[in-house]
Motif scaffolding. Structure first.
Motif, mmCIF file in Angstrom:
data_model
loop_
_atom_site.group_PDB
_atom_site.id
_atom_site.type_symbol
_atom_site.label_atom_id
_atom_site.label_comp_id
_atom_site.label_asym_id
_atom_site.label_seq_id
_atom_site.Cartn_x
_atom_site.Cartn_y
_atom_site.Cartn_z
ATOM 1 N N SER A 107 2.045 3.299 7.120
ATOM 2 C CA SER A 107 1.586 4.030 5.835
ATOM 3 C C SER A 107 0.397 3.318 5.288
ATOM 4 O O SER A 107 -0.554 3.861 4.559
ATOM 5 C CB SER A 107 2.614 4.148 4.804
ATOM 6 N N LYS A 108 0.251 2.235 5.496
ATOM 7 C CA LYS A 108 -1.114 1.432 4.782
ATOM 8 C C LYS A 108 -2.488 1.655 5.544
ATOM 9 O O LYS A 108 -3.388 1.990 4.911
ATOM 10 C CB LYS A 108 -0.975 -0.150 4.888
ATOM 11 N N GLN B 278 -3.055 5.305 4.461
ATOM 12 C CA GLN B 278 -3.635 5.190 3.240
ATOM 13 C C GLN B 278 -5.264 5.135 3.230
ATOM 14 O O GLN B 278 -6.094 5.684 2.630
ATOM 15 C CB GLN B 278 -3.040 4.193 2.257
ATOM 16 N N THR C 216 -1.279 4.859 -5.589
ATOM 17 C CA THR C 216 -0.340 3.980 -5.318
ATOM 18 C C THR C 216 -0.002 4.239 -3.625
ATOM 19 O O THR C 216 0.350 5.465 -2.993
ATOM 20 C CB THR C 216 1.283 4.018 -6.020
ATOM 21 N N LEU C 217 0.816 3.240 -2.801
ATOM 22 C CA LEU C 217 1.076 3.482 -1.934
ATOM 23 C C LEU C 217 2.544 4.314 -1.430
ATOM 24 O O LEU C 217 2.592 5.136 -0.706
ATOM 25 C CB LEU C 217 1.334 2.099 -0.845
ATOM 26 N N GLN D 116 3.340 7.277 0.742
ATOM 27 C CA GLN D 116 4.907 7.296 1.516
ATOM 28 C C GLN D 116 5.822 8.287 1.280
ATOM 29 O O GLN D 116 6.412 9.111 2.158
ATOM 30 C CB GLN D 116 5.704 6.008 1.355
#
Length: 398
Positions: A322-323, A326, A343-344, A348
């Motif tokens: 996910s990072k 992003q 925000t992460l 997610q």
């Protein structure tokens, strides 16, 4: 010189609308168990009692909305014959792409008397909209069943499902009775609700499973009798459309699309009857169209995330965490002059939703004490189709 429509003198269709998504059949086939469950859940209305809350689950195209419309229409016809039943009012709100304030405001405006000014778009909050909704319910009286279609798309479903079912118990409503019917494509939707909502909702759950080939064949046979001119569609073509849809998603909408598009291809080529070959040719066109429409139905930022993963997949950088997604998503959002989600966790959440909807494949990784547990994602679609669709959407929004 003849006109461009001079040669169009015959058609294979007697009533083409019978094969479209918007058609509401008079008879619901292959959903007897769901109809019986619905009937038991709605019976309190006939005896003047507060209706049960109902949640209907199942993937798109399994008949949830059609059965709901059918049951409410049957209920509306039955209520006047029952002495104990109050006047029945039904309301439907689609939650896809709307905020809770927009959904409640829309309901209020449909309930307001003709001479009243609409509830304002700005200046008042969601709480004010709920207060006005309660006033209108009591003004009208009787029993109100409110259908929230695609409720899993509503970000603040917890507030809605805490407020409405408890409105009478909390003294917000005194003269009316209210029941909620939620329709969700997400079988796990209830798990996303807060504990206090789960504890107080006390809903009846009705789950719609995919159709098998025999059930789809029954549905298509019935529709074909009304849709086509006699003798223009092989029974084997109907069986082929049913079998292909059953193998894929068990989806009546897909089966109907295959049959309709196959017939359109036959008509365009001046070929009758409609055969298996026409259905097979229609298969790719239908699949492509359905994927494109599904992408268009997603929120702006969900589409940016899909575009980001398509870019990563094209360059061979998937599965991705996910990072990593992003970072690429932020570049995509910037390229469309949009402010990215900050925000992460929000990324997610979108990834989880897109996985649930069938856009993504998710791989669980467990690196033990050194690396921890996490998910990696990749598209479960052709990345070229995603990028092509995104280009088309961007073109029309510039």
């Amino acid at each position: 010189m003849g006109g461009p429509f001079d040669d169009l003198t015959e058609t294979v269709f007697a009533d083409k609308t019978v094969l479209t998504e918007s058609y509401q059949p008079e008879t619901i086939l292959e959903r007897d168990e769901e109809i019986e469950a619905y009937s038991h859940a709605l019976q309190d209305v006939l005896f003047g009692r507060t209706p049960e809350n109902i949640f209907v689950y199942g993937k798109a195209g399994l008949g949830k909305t059609a059965v709901t419309k059918y049951m409410l229409e049957e209920l509306r016809e039955e209520v006047p014959t029952r002495e104990s039943a109050d006047n029945l009012h039904t309301h439907t709100a689609n939650c896809n792409g709307r905020t809770l304030f927009m959904v409640v405001r829309n309901l209020v405006n449909r309930l307001l008397p003709d001479h009243a000014s609409p509830f304002p778009e700005r200046g008042l909050g969601t709480g004010d909209a709920f207060d006005e909704l309660y006033r209108q319910f009591d003004r009208i009286g009787g029993t109100h069943l409110v259908v929230f279609d695609e409720i899993d798309h509503l970000e603040d479903a917890n507030t809605l499902l805490y407020e409405l079912p408890r409105a009478r118990a909390n003294g917000h409503i005194t003269d009316a009775k209210v029941g909620v019917i939620g329709i969700s494509n997400d079988y796990t939707f209830r798990q996303t609700l807060s504990p206090k909502v789960k504890d107080t909702l006390m809903e009846t759950e009705i789950s719609f499973s995919p159709y098998d080939a025999a059930e789809l064949r029954t549905i298509l046979d019935h529709r074909a009798d009304h849709a086509f001119v006699d003798g223009v569609c092989d029974t084997s073509a109907i069986a082929k459309a049913a079998a292909l849809a059953a193998q894929d998603m068990g989806n009546a909408r897909q089966a109907l699309d295959l049959l309709r598009v196959g017939a359109e291809l036959a008509e365009q080529n001046g070929e009758t009857p409609v055969t298996d070959a026409h259905i097979e040719t229609a298969r790719e066109r239908v699949q492509r169209g359905r994927v494109t429409n599904k992408i268009r139905d997603q929120t702006e930022h969900a589409q940016y995330i899909l575009e980001a993963i398509a870019n990563l997949q094209t360059s061979g950088e998937v599965p991705a965490r996910s990072k990593e997604i992003q970072r690429t998503y932020e570049q995509v959002a910037d390229s469309h002059a949009a402010s990215p989600l900050s925000t992460l966790k929000s990324i997610q959440d979108h990834l989880s939703d897109l996985h649930m909807l069938g856009f993504l494949r998710r791989h669980e990784q467990n690196k033990g004490l050194s690396g921890g547990q996490y998910y990696e994602y990749e598209l479960d679609l052709d990345p070229a189709l995603v990028l092509e669709t995104r280009t088309e959407i961007a073109k029309h929004t510039e």
